[in-house]
Design an enzyme around this catalytic site. Sequence first.
Site, PDB file in Angstrom:
ATOM      1  N   GLY A 182       0.817  -1.201   0.000  1.00 30.42           N
ATOM      2  CA  GLY A 182       0.000   0.000   0.000  1.00 30.42           C
ATOM      3  C   GLY A 182       0.852   1.254   0.000  1.00 30.42           C
ATOM      4  N   GLY A 184      -0.254   4.411   0.205  1.00 29.98           N
ATOM      5  CA  GLY A 184      -1.049   5.528   0.682  1.00 29.98           C
ATOM      6  C   GLY A 184      -0.326   6.265   1.791  1.00 29.98           C
ATOM      7  N   HIS A 446       9.748  37.729   5.805  1.00 29.49           N
ATOM      8  CA  HIS A 446      10.884  37.275   4.995  1.00 29.49           C
ATOM      9  C   HIS A 446      12.122  37.164   5.879  1.00 29.49           C
ATOM     10  CE1 HIS A 446      13.585  36.924   1.548  1.00 29.49           C
ATOM     11  NE2 HIS A 446      14.371  37.815   2.155  1.00 29.49           N
TER      12      HIS A 446
END
Length: 467
Positions: A182, A184, A446
């Site tokens: 799997g 996922g 920033h």
Amino acid sequence: MAETYDVVIIGGGPGGYNCAIRAGQLGLKVACIEMRGKLGGTCLNVGCIPSKALLHTSHLFSAAQNEFATLGIKTGKVELDLAQMMGQKDEAVEGLTKGVEFLLKKNKAEYIKGKGKILGKGKVEVALADGGTRVLETKNIVIATGSEPATLPGIEIDEERVVSNTGALSLKAVPKKLVLIGAGVIGLEMGSVWARLGSEVTVVEYLDRILPPADAEVAKEAERTFKKQGLAFKLGTKVTGIEKTKTKLKVAVEPAKGGAAETLDADIVIVAIGRKPYTEGLGLEAVGGKTDKRGVIEVTDHFKVADGVWAVGDCIPGPMLAHKAEDDGTAVAELIAGKAGHVNYDLVPSVVYTNPEIAWVGKNEEELKAAGVEYVKGKFPFMANSRARTNHETVGFVKILAEKGTDKILGAHMIGVGVGEMIAEVCVAMEFGASSEDIARTSHAHPTLSEAVRQAAMGVEGWTMQM
């Protein structure tokens, strides 16, 4: 005599305990039944929380081995103490479960250890953990029983060598070869942990791509990144059986569309093919409740199963996510108290806590194309973000999708360090019906990674500013 409550909740996971806390805050007499012996459900005990503990510590271990020297940090030989790593994980879980129990007590919600079953309208029987039974009478029953790992036909999970996510969180040694069934969210998170700690990880996925719910462009970037980290993928492949020998596991696989079979050797196999609602033996029939063939409880758009019976979380339709369950539980408590209660499932974010993280909310490109919705996208790479460059964390990008003509944000899709935190900004914006320009013209500090979200929003109208 039976005791009488305003609300009796069956299940003490994120949906159940949040419902109990909110109901207590609203002055309702509430009891919360949990059979595990600890509150918090799968998420807190064998899911979200312990997996994040291992993801964090395994990332630090890998960074110390592979990245510190490039940053001018000399550490000497780095060694793994798996027992200590597991111990600190368990310590975090224990502290949080006790914290939830404290919150229930603080808000006068009674916590009952045992397994609840609906006897009929307004009646719940509890098979107590320490023996005996209790019958609770209540004006409202809330079903919050959550989910359990889905299984593959013919494959027995013993939680020792063939394990679910539960066993994958408590391995006693690092497996040399690990096969993960799997690709996922759960599978990739667990595969990441053990790959960092030294396992040779092969991921077998029935579909021809990883992360089926994610935007395809994000999934492709994630696959490239995980391959560089050492994970091997066999996509479009199904597992047909597992043979247990004395020392090894032999995993039989073949192409999903037919073709030559082969065998993969493994020390451990993790089965991570999704989850299914935990609704058997609940007594739903006693109140006329119904489920679909997967066990999902049928509810109205306001969580009602029947008169005086409600359901929340993984056992009803919608994304199987802890934060969705939390919102469901809170909404139901408020509805019971006569207030408004609603959850917008279109704006429930998804996060994969790998490194880098993956996050999304709203519609992806494939969904918009299928629906015939015209859209414009803005995309910004972390390679062009000052903070990411400074931190040497440049993998990934942010993508914003906006409706053509109106500029309303329809979705956001991200892969990069810290995007699990950044997605919240877009969730808030979308909840208020924002345009991409609203984000683009909002000042962001920033240098921060979150500037990538702003730059992607600028990109919708073509005025991205690099660096």
